[in-house]
Design an enzyme around this catalytic site. Structure first.
Site, PDB file in Angstrom:
ATOM      1  CD  GLU A   1      -2.882  -1.236   2.335  1.00 33.57           C
ATOM      2  OE1 GLU A   1      -2.843  -0.346   3.192  1.00 33.57           O
ATOM      3  OE2 GLU A   1      -3.684  -2.180   2.368  1.00 33.57           O
TER       4      GLU A   1
ATOM      5  CG  HIS B   1      -6.137   0.195   4.485  1.00 31.89           C
ATOM      6  ND1 HIS B   1      -4.997  -0.486   4.827  1.00 31.89           N
ATOM      7  CD2 HIS B   1      -6.964   0.081   5.574  1.00 31.89           C
ATOM      8  CE1 HIS B   1      -5.106  -0.966   6.060  1.00 31.89           C
ATOM      9  NE2 HIS B   1      -6.304  -0.636   6.533  1.00 31.89           N
TER      10      HIS B   1
HETATM   11  C1  MLT Z   1      -7.119  -0.812  11.359  1.00 36.41           C
HETATM   12  O1  MLT Z   1      -6.355  -1.777  11.460  1.00 36.41           O
HETATM   13  O2  MLT Z   1      -7.423  -0.123  12.328  1.00 36.41           O
HETATM   14  C2  MLT Z   1      -7.683  -0.445  10.029  1.00 36.41           C
HETATM   15  O3  MLT Z   1      -7.245  -1.301   9.043  1.00 36.41           O
HETATM   16  C3  MLT Z   1      -7.443   0.968   9.650  1.00 36.41           C
HETATM   17  C4  MLT Z   1      -6.017   1.401   9.785  1.00 36.41           C
HETATM   18  O4  MLT Z   1      -5.103   0.696   9.366  1.00 36.41           O
HETATM   19  O5  MLT Z   1      -5.799   2.446  10.361  1.00 36.41           O
END
Ligand code: MLT
Length: 327
Positions: free
Chosen positions: A271, A290
């Protein structure tokens, strides 16, 4: 815990390395004995320097908290993840160094499950493609045939908070639900009352497979070429959990061949997604960058919760939400 210098209590410095909403900063600013510093614009060298002598560090998923960073922050007592996934933090190393790691496990649940459901509905009914065709001046009523959810079987892989809520919503949509989770407790299993299956069996029969597990060394590539091939023709795959769980090349091929009718993916092995990823060209795929936790409500809650947890850990030795219990 505060330390004393020349009879004076030293302020505990908390470094915020990734974006946090102002309410999180305010909670820490108002805590007597804590100084909070915004280092969200720092480059890696600046962050490393800022960590010297710091007691707390708050990150989201951008900052990789590895052994080198912890070495720089050798006074760290606590690391807080404003969110759920902690695959960017080397928890074993933190434990070895006596650093407590905390996350905000419940703050994102509803937002993430709602995005997973949006990906499911959007991909099953080809909503983005329909929207794009309308904007292009077309009327593709005959071509845009999708898949109905009622009467289908959903396989939920991982029945933690998000997986459990996903199962509830699937039932409300008239779907039968199967679940797989090797780590589910007896209590949780009874609470959910779902039909638990081995993964191989779930993949063989579920029309929709949705992933809700963290990424670990054991489950990297959980849904690979063979697993995709074992899914029924016309199945749909949803991943709003973590990149790295799905073999992206195999997924793109299965969408091109039509073996999978559709997929909805919010998280990627790399990513941002590289420009040359085969997923960018794959048909019947709804992708989002995401954004599972990207709602006002979830961001407010993760910022608030992690600030409270870090404050209470540093000032009150309250480590109730620690992920590594005996650092
Ligand atoms: C999480 O793990 O809280 C979600 O995927 C969002 C993020 O990575 O901040």
């Amino acid at each position: 815990m505060n330390t004393e210098k020349d009879g004076q209590k030293e302020e505990l410095r908390v470094i915020v390395a990734d974006p946090l909403l102002p309410e999180g900063f305010d909670i820490l600013r108002e805590a007597s004995g804590i100084t909070v510093e915004d280092h969200t614009q720092d480059n890696p060298d600046e962050l490393t320097r800022a960590l010297v002598g710091a007691a707390g560090l708050i990150v989201r998923s951008r900052t990789k908290v590895d052994a080198d960073l912890m070495q720089a922050g050798s006074s760290l007592q606590v690391i807080g993840r404003a969110g759920v996934g902690v695959d960017n933090i080397d928890i074993d190393e933190a434990t070895r160094r006596g650093i407590v790691v905390m996350n905000a496990p419940a703050a994102n649940t509803y937002s993430t499950v709602e995005l997973a459901f949006a990906l499911l509905l959007g991909s099953a009914r080809r909503v983005p493609e329909a929207d794009a065709s309308m904007r292009a001046g077309q009327w593709k009523r005959k071509e845009l045939r999708g898949t109905q959810l009622a009467g289908k079987t959903m396989g939920v892989v991982g029945v933690g908070r998000v997986g459990g809520e996903m199962a509830d919503r699937a039932q409300a949509f008239g779907m039968q639900v199967l679940a797989h989770d090797p780590y589910v407790t007896e209590e949780r299993r009874n609470e959910l009352a779902l039909d638990m299956k081995p993964l191989e069996e779930l993949l063989r029969v579920a029309n929709i497979v949705t992933l809700h597990v963290p990424l670990t060394d054991e489950n990297r590539g959980l849904i690979g070429r063979n697993e995709i091939a074992s899914m029924p023709a016309g199945a749909i795959l949803i991943n709003a959990a973590r990149g790295g769980l799905v073999d992206e090349e195999a997924l793109a091929e299965a969408l091109v061949s039509g073996h999978l009718a559709a997929a909805g993916i919010d998280v990627f092995e790399m990513e941002p997604l590289p420009d040359d990823s085969p997923l960018r060209e794959a048909p019947n795929l709804v992708m989002t960058p995401h954004i599972g936790a990207s709602t006002f409500e979830a961001q407010h809650e993760v910022s608030r919760q992690i600030a409270v947890f870090i404050r209470d850990a540093l000032l009150l030795n309250d480590y109730q939400t620690a992920l590594n219990r005996n650092p």
